[in-house]
Design a protein around this motif. Structure first.
Motif, PDB file in Angstrom:
ATOM      1  N   ALA A  54       1.392   2.015  -1.941  1.00  0.00           N
ATOM      2  CA  ALA A  54       1.806   0.621  -1.940  1.00  0.00           C
ATOM      3  C   ALA A  54       0.626  -0.289  -1.579  1.00  0.00           C
ATOM      4  O   ALA A  54       0.431  -1.359  -2.186  1.00  0.00           O
ATOM      5  N   MET A  55      -0.165   0.137  -0.619  1.00  0.00           N
ATOM      6  CA  MET A  55      -1.332  -0.659  -0.222  1.00  0.00           C
ATOM      7  C   MET A  55      -2.341  -0.742  -1.366  1.00  0.00           C
ATOM      8  O   MET A  55      -2.921  -1.819  -1.628  1.00  0.00           O
ATOM      9  N   ALA A  56      -2.559   0.379  -2.065  1.00  0.00           N
ATOM     10  CA  ALA A  56      -3.478   0.365  -3.198  1.00  0.00           C
ATOM     11  C   ALA A  56      -2.955  -0.535  -4.312  1.00  0.00           C
ATOM     12  O   ALA A  56      -3.714  -1.286  -4.955  1.00  0.00           O
ATOM     13  N   ALA A  57      -1.621  -0.499  -4.520  1.00  0.00           N
ATOM     14  CA  ALA A  57      -1.045  -1.354  -5.558  1.00  0.00           C
ATOM     15  C   ALA A  57      -1.198  -2.834  -5.197  1.00  0.00           C
ATOM     16  O   ALA A  57      -1.465  -3.681  -6.068  1.00  0.00           O
ATOM     17  N   ILE A  58      -1.049  -3.128  -3.913  1.00  0.00           N
ATOM     18  CA  ILE A  58      -1.229  -4.526  -3.482  1.00  0.00           C
ATOM     19  C   ILE A  58      -2.668  -4.977  -3.731  1.00  0.00           C
ATOM     20  O   ILE A  58      -2.914  -6.096  -4.204  1.00  0.00           O
ATOM     21  N   VAL A  59      -3.645  -4.107  -3.413  1.00  0.00           N
ATOM     22  CA  VAL A  59      -5.048  -4.459  -3.627  1.00  0.00           C
ATOM     23  C   VAL A  59      -5.330  -4.669  -5.114  1.00  0.00           C
ATOM     24  O   VAL A  59      -5.963  -5.667  -5.509  1.00  0.00           O
ATOM     25  N   VAL A  60      -4.856  -3.730  -5.947  1.00  0.00           N
ATOM     26  CA  VAL A  60      -5.099  -3.865  -7.388  1.00  0.00           C
ATOM     27  C   VAL A  60      -4.432  -5.105  -7.944  1.00  0.00           C
ATOM     28  O   VAL A  60      -4.999  -5.853  -8.750  1.00  0.00           O
ATOM     29  N   GLY A  61      -3.180  -5.348  -7.518  1.00  0.00           N
ATOM     30  CA  GLY A  61      -2.478  -6.532  -7.993  1.00  0.00           C
ATOM     31  C   GLY A  61      -3.161  -7.825  -7.554  1.00  0.00           C
ATOM     32  O   GLY A  61      -3.256  -8.794  -8.330  1.00  0.00           O
ATOM     33  N   SER A  62      -3.648  -7.833  -6.291  1.00  0.00           N
ATOM     34  CA  SER A  62      -4.362  -9.028  -5.815  1.00  0.00           C
ATOM     35  C   SER A  62      -5.645  -9.259  -6.590  1.00  0.00           C
ATOM     36  O   SER A  62      -5.969 -10.395  -6.959  1.00  0.00           O
ATOM     37  N   LEU A  63      -6.400  -8.174  -6.835  1.00  0.00           N
ATOM     38  CA  LEU A  63      -7.636  -8.313  -7.610  1.00  0.00           C
ATOM     39  C   LEU A  63      -7.363  -8.815  -9.020  1.00  0.00           C
ATOM     40  O   LEU A  63      -8.105  -9.673  -9.549  1.00  0.00           O
ATOM     41  N   ALA A  64      -6.300  -8.305  -9.636  1.00  0.00           N
ATOM     42  CA  ALA A  64      -5.955  -8.766 -10.988  1.00  0.00           C
ATOM     43  C   ALA A  64      -5.568 -10.239 -10.972  1.00  0.00           C
ATOM     44  O   ALA A  64      -5.946 -11.012 -11.869  1.00  0.00           O
ATOM     45  N   ALA A 124      -7.990 -12.303   1.941  1.00  0.00           N
ATOM     46  CA  ALA A 124      -6.720 -12.258   1.214  1.00  0.00           C
ATOM     47  C   ALA A 124      -6.348 -10.827   0.828  1.00  0.00           C
ATOM     48  O   ALA A 124      -5.166 -10.472   0.777  1.00  0.00           O
ATOM     49  N   LEU A 125      -7.338  -9.995   0.557  1.00  0.00           N
ATOM     50  CA  LEU A 125      -7.063  -8.604   0.194  1.00  0.00           C
ATOM     51  C   LEU A 125      -6.580  -7.803   1.397  1.00  0.00           C
ATOM     52  O   LEU A 125      -5.657  -6.981   1.284  1.00  0.00           O
ATOM     53  N   PHE A 126      -7.185  -8.014   2.542  1.00  0.00           N
ATOM     54  CA  PHE A 126      -6.880  -7.186   3.705  1.00  0.00           C
ATOM     55  C   PHE A 126      -5.742  -7.747   4.556  1.00  0.00           C
ATOM     56  O   PHE A 126      -5.251  -7.051   5.439  1.00  0.00           O
ATOM     57  N   MET A 127      -5.317  -8.950   4.302  1.00  0.00           N
ATOM     58  CA  MET A 127      -4.242  -9.510   5.115  1.00  0.00           C
ATOM     59  C   MET A 127      -2.934  -8.749   4.948  1.00  0.00           C
ATOM     60  O   MET A 127      -2.294  -8.364   5.962  1.00  0.00           O
ATOM     61  N   PRO A 128      -2.461  -8.484   3.706  1.00  0.00           N
ATOM     62  CA  PRO A 128      -1.214  -7.683   3.590  1.00  0.00           C
ATOM     63  C   PRO A 128      -1.400  -6.254   4.098  1.00  0.00           C
ATOM     64  O   PRO A 128      -0.455  -5.664   4.642  1.00  0.00           O
ATOM     65  N   LEU A 129      -2.578  -5.685   3.926  1.00  0.00           N
ATOM     66  CA  LEU A 129      -2.809  -4.334   4.427  1.00  0.00           C
ATOM     67  C   LEU A 129      -2.732  -4.317   5.953  1.00  0.00           C
ATOM     68  O   LEU A 129      -2.185  -3.377   6.557  1.00  0.00           O
ATOM     69  N   THR A 130      -3.278  -5.360   6.573  1.00  0.00           N
ATOM     70  CA  THR A 130      -3.207  -5.449   8.032  1.00  0.00           C
ATOM     71  C   THR A 130      -1.769  -5.603   8.498  1.00  0.00           C
ATOM     72  O   THR A 130      -1.359  -5.032   9.524  1.00  0.00           O
ATOM     73  N   LEU A 131      -0.975  -6.355   7.737  1.00  0.00           N
ATOM     74  CA  LEU A 131       0.434  -6.535   8.082  1.00  0.00           C
ATOM     75  C   LEU A 131       1.183  -5.205   8.020  1.00  0.00           C
ATOM     76  O   LEU A 131       1.967  -4.869   8.926  1.00  0.00           O
ATOM     77  N   ILE A 132       0.937  -4.444   6.965  1.00  0.00           N
ATOM     78  CA  ILE A 132       1.629  -3.161   6.805  1.00  0.00           C
ATOM     79  C   ILE A 132       1.244  -2.201   7.920  1.00  0.00           C
ATOM     80  O   ILE A 132       2.095  -1.556   8.535  1.00  0.00           O
ATOM     81  N   THR A 133      -0.054  -2.082   8.181  1.00  0.00           N
ATOM     82  CA  THR A 133      -0.484  -1.165   9.246  1.00  0.00           C
ATOM     83  C   THR A 133       0.013  -1.632  10.605  1.00  0.00           C
ATOM     84  O   THR A 133       0.315  -0.806  11.495  1.00  0.00           O
ATOM     85  N   GLY A 134       0.146  -2.932  10.773  1.00  0.00           N
ATOM     86  CA  GLY A 134       0.679  -3.431  12.044  1.00  0.00           C
ATOM     87  C   GLY A 134       2.142  -3.078  12.222  1.00  0.00           C
ATOM     88  O   GLY A 134       2.589  -2.746  13.334  1.00  0.00           O
TER      89      GLY A 134
END
Length: 362
Positions: free
Chosen positions: A342-352, A308-318
């Motif tokens: 933005a990717m770091a914010a997504i990770v932090v937000g997902s973890l929270a 779940a953490l890496f899925m949005p990051l993979t989408l952005i890099t894709g």
């Protein structure tokens, strides 16, 4: 075939077969199955000559049947009890066989002791006959105690007294045989506890499944064995009650019932212990699979969180990896840092979010 004359004062071994019943006391005719295997008809004729009672052909077959279950039967002339006792290795051949079995059998030594053999009791008027395997430790000890009592006499009451009837002597021997099963409680409990700890050990996988299956089979066999013994002794007890005649000494009957109830109670304890151990083993196996399922669930939850953490990051890099000449932020000087932020914010937000939903708690 050895014959003992047991009276109220002493027990003596007869040098030759008597011609009839003794004036007082009773006779104990002790025979091994190996002695009569080849000439059982001659043995029956000798018993009939001493007691005046002929043993039925069906019961002769039961005597030589090594796989016969525990049971009780009665006729107009005698009662017959078949009781399966533990077979203890007492000879070099037994030890060799046990060693060979150990090399091919994964069953622990404690459970390999649950090997039984039948002992036959035939009770007549002032005669009790025992037929057993050779080198029976219980019978050998009983014979020794009887003859030693003759030497001590009645000088010390702490040594007990001699049996007064064939039924009492049979119940004494049966009680000793049942006590052998009670002696297995501690080693069996220790072995089951060892398996329980091994099954619930998260650091080492449990691989001794064959021995565990053999243990379940052995405990179930012990359960069935005790049920047969309990039924046979219950029928014997009922027979003692039903055949009591008015005018006989009620104290003798009460003594026999007390001993019969004591043997039945001991068998019940063995049966209860076998069922408790089997239940403990079943519970340990269920707890083992529950723990395995829990560990698998924890692993899957961790993998799900990582996915779940890496899925949005993979989408952005894709998206930014597409071969377009004109894209927002593609040629901007701070575009790279904006995307990384933005990717770091997504990770932090997902973890929270996961922590608030308790997905990351142990």
């Amino acid at each position: 075939m050895d014959i003992f004359h047991i009276s109220n004062q002493q027990a003596t071994k007869c040098s030759e077969a008597p011609l009839g019943l003794p004036a007082e006391g009773f006779l104990w005719i002790d025979t091994t199955r190996e002695e009569i295997a080849d000439h059982i008809e001659t043995w029956r004729d000798e018993i009939e000559r001493i007691s005046g009672v002929a043993i039925y052909d069906l019961h002769l077959t039961d005597i030589m049947n090594l796989t016969h279950s525990s049971y009780f039967d009665s006729t107009n002339d005698y009662e017959m009890v078949v009781f399966r006792k533990l077979r203890m290795p007492t000879t070099t051949g037994d030890a060799t066989n046990n060693q060979a079995q150990t090399e091919t059998d994964a069953t622990p030594p404690t459970l390999r002791k649950l090997v039984t053999q039948p002992v036959i009791f035939i009770v007549m008027d002032r005669i009790v006959i025992t037929v057993h395997a050779e080198n029976s430790s219980i019978i050998r000890t009983a014979r020794t105690k009887l003859l030693e009592y003759r030497d001590r006499g009645n000088s010390s009451s702490r040594h007990g007294r001699l049996p007064t009837s064939p039924q009492e002597w049979m119940l004494r021997l049966l009680n000793t045989m049942v006590d052998q099963y009670l002696d297995l409680r501690q080693p069996l409990t220790t072995q089951i506890d060892r398996w329980q700890r091994a099954l619930l050990n998260p650091r080492r996988p449990f691989n001794d499944w064959i021995a565990l299956l053999d243990a379940r089979i052995a405990l179930r066999k012990l359960d069935h064995l005790c049920e047969e013994q309990h039924d046979a002794l219950q029928e014997l007890r009922d027979h003692i009650i039903d055949t009591y005649r008015a005018g006989e000494d009620g104290r003798d009957k009460d003594l026999l019932l007390v001993r019969a109830n004591d043997v039945i109670e001991h068998i019940g304890r063995v049966l209860g212990n076998a069922r408790r151990l089997e239940s403990s083993l079943e519970s340990a196996v269920q707890m083992h699979f529950s723990a395995m399922s829990h560990r698998t669930s924890e692993i899957m939850r961790t993998l799900t969180v990582i996915t779940a953490l890496f899925m949005p990051l993979t989408l952005i890099t894709g998206i930014f990896g597409m071969n377009f000449e004109v894209m927002p932020l593609l040629k901007d000087k701070i575009g790279f840092w904006l995307i990384m932020g933005a990717m770091a914010a997504i990770v932090v937000g997902s973890l929270a979010y996961f922590r608030r939903k308790h997905y990351l708690e142990k």
